[in-house]
Design a protein around this motif. Structure first.
Motif, short mmCIF file in Angstrom:
data_model
loop_
_atom_site.label_atom_id
_atom_site.label_comp_id
_atom_site.label_asym_id
_atom_site.label_seq_id
_atom_site.Cartn_x
_atom_site.Cartn_y
_atom_site.Cartn_z
N HIS A 62 23.06 12.77 17.41
CA HIS A 62 23.20 14.03 16.89
C HIS A 62 24.64 14.26 17.11
O HIS A 62 24.89 15.20 17.85
N ASP A 92 15.27 13.62 12.94
CA ASP A 92 14.05 14.41 13.60
C ASP A 92 14.37 16.04 13.46
O ASP A 92 13.75 16.66 13.80
N LEU A 93 15.65 16.39 12.94
CA LEU A 93 15.81 17.67 12.67
C LEU A 93 15.85 18.44 11.41
O LEU A 93 16.67 19.54 11.28
#
Length: 119
Positions: A62, A92-93
């Motif tokens: 990230h 995943d965000l």
């Protein structure tokens, strides 16, 4: 007064990364680089500069800083970038209705392709 001079990406292979980014966004070396550093500029004229620096630092899952590339035809640009060696990231965000797609270059540097098509 300060201005942003360049955006710097750490890469494993400066020449290979320069080739990918040249094909992806049409940037060319500002002056001859070497195995440790090169600065790329838009071939078409003024614009943001992108420097590639040799790095052994691991890529972040990230990243705190990344590039947003604006696209009039997001799907076509994502397909083109993938054909150049980028990979889709199982991000995943993602929000429920994202206007962006997360990709990574061959060195794992993550970037987004933003849908800027007329709505």
């Amino acid at each position: 007064m300060l201005t942003i001079g360049t955006i710097v990406l750490g890469v494993n292979d400066v020449a290979a990364a320069a080739n990918v980014w040249n094909a992806a966004i049409g940037y060319v070396p500002r002056e001859p680089g070497d195995d440790t550093w090169v600065t790329l500029v838009p071939a078409s004229g003024p614009g943001a500069e992108l420097s590639l620096q040799l790095s052994e630092t691991p890529v972040q899952d990230h990243p705190r800083i990344h590039l947003d590339l604006y696209a009039d035809d997001q799907a076509a640009e994502v397909d083109r970038l993938v054909s150049l060696g980028a990979q889709r990231v199982d991000w995943d965000l993602y929000p429920d209705d994202p206007d962006f797609v997360v990709l990574e270059d061959p060195d794992g540097n993550r970037f987004c392709v933003i849908d800027k098509s007329p709505r």
